[in-house]
Design a protein around this motif. Structure first.
Motif, PDB file in Angstrom:
ATOM      1  N   MET A   8      28.592  28.126 -62.573  1.00 34.28           N
ATOM      2  CA  MET A   8      28.823  27.173 -63.647  1.00 34.28           C
ATOM      3  C   MET A   8      28.554  25.742 -63.178  1.00 34.28           C
ATOM      4  O   MET A   8      28.682  25.407 -62.008  1.00 34.28           O
ATOM      5  N   GLY A   9      28.188  24.905 -64.157  1.00 37.30           N
ATOM      6  CA  GLY A   9      27.935  23.500 -63.867  1.00 37.30           C
ATOM      7  C   GLY A   9      26.474  23.131 -63.967  1.00 37.30           C
ATOM      8  O   GLY A   9      26.119  21.949 -64.017  1.00 37.30           O
ATOM      9  N   THR A  10      25.583  24.125 -64.015  1.00 39.88           N
ATOM     10  CA  THR A  10      24.141  23.837 -64.072  1.00 39.88           C
ATOM     11  C   THR A  10      23.616  23.785 -65.500  1.00 39.88           C
ATOM     12  O   THR A  10      22.457  23.429 -65.710  1.00 39.88           O
ATOM     13  N   GLN A  11      24.447  24.157 -66.473  1.00 37.95           N
ATOM     14  CA  GLN A  11      23.974  24.159 -67.852  1.00 37.95           C
ATOM     15  C   GLN A  11      23.894  22.737 -68.407  1.00 37.95           C
ATOM     16  O   GLN A  11      24.665  21.866 -68.040  1.00 37.95           O
ATOM     17  N   TRP A  12      22.928  22.513 -69.278  1.00 41.62           N
ATOM     18  CA  TRP A  12      22.816  21.210 -69.946  1.00 41.62           C
ATOM     19  C   TRP A  12      21.988  21.365 -71.221  1.00 41.62           C
ATOM     20  O   TRP A  12      21.193  22.275 -71.356  1.00 41.62           O
ATOM     21  N   TRP A  13      22.241  20.466 -72.146  1.00 41.52           N
ATOM     22  CA  TRP A  13      21.508  20.512 -73.405  1.00 41.52           C
ATOM     23  C   TRP A  13      20.023  20.289 -73.129  1.00 41.52           C
ATOM     24  O   TRP A  13      19.635  19.349 -72.452  1.00 41.52           O
ATOM     25  N   GLY A  14      19.202  21.151 -73.627  1.00 41.91           N
ATOM     26  CA  GLY A  14      17.761  21.044 -73.407  1.00 41.91           C
ATOM     27  C   GLY A  14      17.244  21.922 -72.289  1.00 41.91           C
ATOM     28  O   GLY A  14      16.042  21.940 -72.016  1.00 41.91           O
ATOM     29  N   MET A  15      18.135  22.678 -71.633  1.00 40.77           N
ATOM     30  CA  MET A  15      17.697  23.529 -70.530  1.00 40.77           C
ATOM     31  C   MET A  15      16.694  24.572 -71.015  1.00 40.77           C
ATOM     32  O   MET A  15      16.861  25.167 -72.084  1.00 40.77           O
ATOM     33  N   ALA A  16      15.646  24.770 -70.252  1.00 38.75           N
ATOM     34  CA  ALA A  16      14.634  25.813 -70.469  1.00 38.75           C
ATOM     35  C   ALA A  16      13.768  25.583 -71.704  1.00 38.75           C
ATOM     36  O   ALA A  16      12.934  26.433 -72.042  1.00 38.75           O
ATOM     37  N   ARG A  17      13.873  24.453 -72.376  1.00 42.23           N
ATOM     38  CA  ARG A  17      13.075  24.245 -73.595  1.00 42.23           C
ATOM     39  C   ARG A  17      11.585  24.173 -73.302  1.00 42.23           C
ATOM     40  O   ARG A  17      10.769  24.674 -74.075  1.00 42.23           O
ATOM     41  N   GLU A  18      11.238  23.531 -72.205  1.00 47.38           N
ATOM     42  CA  GLU A  18       9.814  23.453 -71.864  1.00 47.38           C
ATOM     43  C   GLU A  18       9.255  24.836 -71.568  1.00 47.38           C
ATOM     44  O   GLU A  18       8.134  25.163 -71.968  1.00 47.38           O
ATOM     45  N   LEU A  19      10.031  25.667 -70.877  1.00 40.64           N
ATOM     46  CA  LEU A  19       9.595  27.039 -70.591  1.00 40.64           C
ATOM     47  C   LEU A  19       9.456  27.840 -71.883  1.00 40.64           C
ATOM     48  O   LEU A  19       8.531  28.650 -72.036  1.00 40.64           O
TER      49      LEU A  19
END
Length: 299
Positions: free
Chosen positions: A144-155
């Motif tokens: 936990m702690g690595t999540q953020w809004w916008g994660m993985a969107r480019e992928l």
């Protein structure tokens, strides 16, 4: 000599160069270290809006939106230019050496003897193999702690395979009772706090991205020699080594996050009325803390 924090490392190099020019020594070692020991500074920078939401520093770029903190250490061995060139010409390519010493004083003495080409019994020399070199790759799955809004969107927008496997996981979520869409969270979500404040969503998103990255890397021929997982990352690690199927991995992480969500109210009550009954087990990030105590106090 060792120096800390940014420009002070340059000062260490300057002091070393002055010592060489003044004849105080003929070889100098200068180093710099930056270690993040507590989250307090990072929390302050986050509140001040100084850190990049993307986790990247973009100096002198129009798209710059803050900077990213990191830990690092660097050391340089300094000698007068003429001497360094002369000694370099005497070295074979790909040659390395290790000096074994019990104390700093002994190490400096042995290093000096070796520089004078005297025999050093504890000197271990070797030559790197030419041609193909075996590289061992390790996958590390974080918690936990690595999540953020916008994660993985480019992928999601650029890698069809990534999006296809995310869709597959999203279908599994629906089958086991999930009332929200993983696809929507990774492509259209506008609430920047939702993924951080809801443990069910954050844990599923982290683990799902890790699982899909395993498949994406495999597609490009990247296979790890070893795998390490922590907390949420243990589920993705179990999938990576085929101890869990993708469907079972999704079920485990969904149930785990769902149970964590139910415990939030109890933990808040304990912190307010009886904070001494629990301990801080780990600080994953400035906003993610793991608590530990006897089972009967948590259940």
């Amino acid at each position: 000599m060792a120096s800390f924090l940014y420009s002070s490392s340059l000062y260490a190099v300057q002091v070393a160069c002055d010592a060489l020019r003044g004849g105080a020594c003929d070889t100098a070692i200068a180093g710099g270290v930056d270690i993040i020991l507590t989250p307090s500074v990072t929390i302050g920078f986050c509140q001040a809006g100084m850190l990049s939401p993307e986790g990247q520093s973009k100096g002198f770029d129009a798209s710059a939106d803050g900077y990213s903190r990191s830990e690092d250490v660097g050391t340089v061995l300094l000698k007068p230019l003429k001497r360094a060139i002369a000694e370099l010409q005497n070295l074979r390519s790909n040659k390395g050496a290790v000096i074994l010493a019990k104390t700093r004083k002994e190490f400096v003495n042995l290093l000096q003897r070796n520089s004078n080409r005297e025999n050093v019994d504890t000197l271990i020399e070797g030559k790197a193999p030419e041609g193909n070199v075996i590289m061992r790759l390790v996958f590390v799955f974080s918690g936990m702690g690595t999540q953020w809004w916008g994660m993985a969107r480019e992928l999601m927008n650029t890698q069809p395979l990534f999006k296809k496997v995310i869709q597959r996981i999203d279908n599994y979520l629906g089958q086991i009772g999930g009332r929200w869409s993983l696809i929507q969270m990774l492509t259209e979500e506008t609430d920047k706090n939702r993924i951080s404040n809801d443990t069910e969503m954050s844990q599923v998103c982290i683990c799902s991205v890790q699982i899909v990255l395993v498949e994406l890397y495999k597609h490009y021929g990247v296979i790890p020699s070893a795998i390490i997982g922590h907390s949420v990352g243990e589920v993705a690690a179990a999938y990576a080594v085929r101890l869990l199927s993708m469907k079972n991995a999704v079920k485990v992480i969904y149930k785990r996050g769902h149970l964590f969500r139910k415990k939030v109210g109890l933990v808040q009550w304990l912190l307010e009325f009886n904070p001494r009954c629990i301990d801080v087990a780990a600080i994953n990030s400035p906003t993610q803390i793991v608590l530990s105590r006897k089972t009967e106090l948590i259940n």
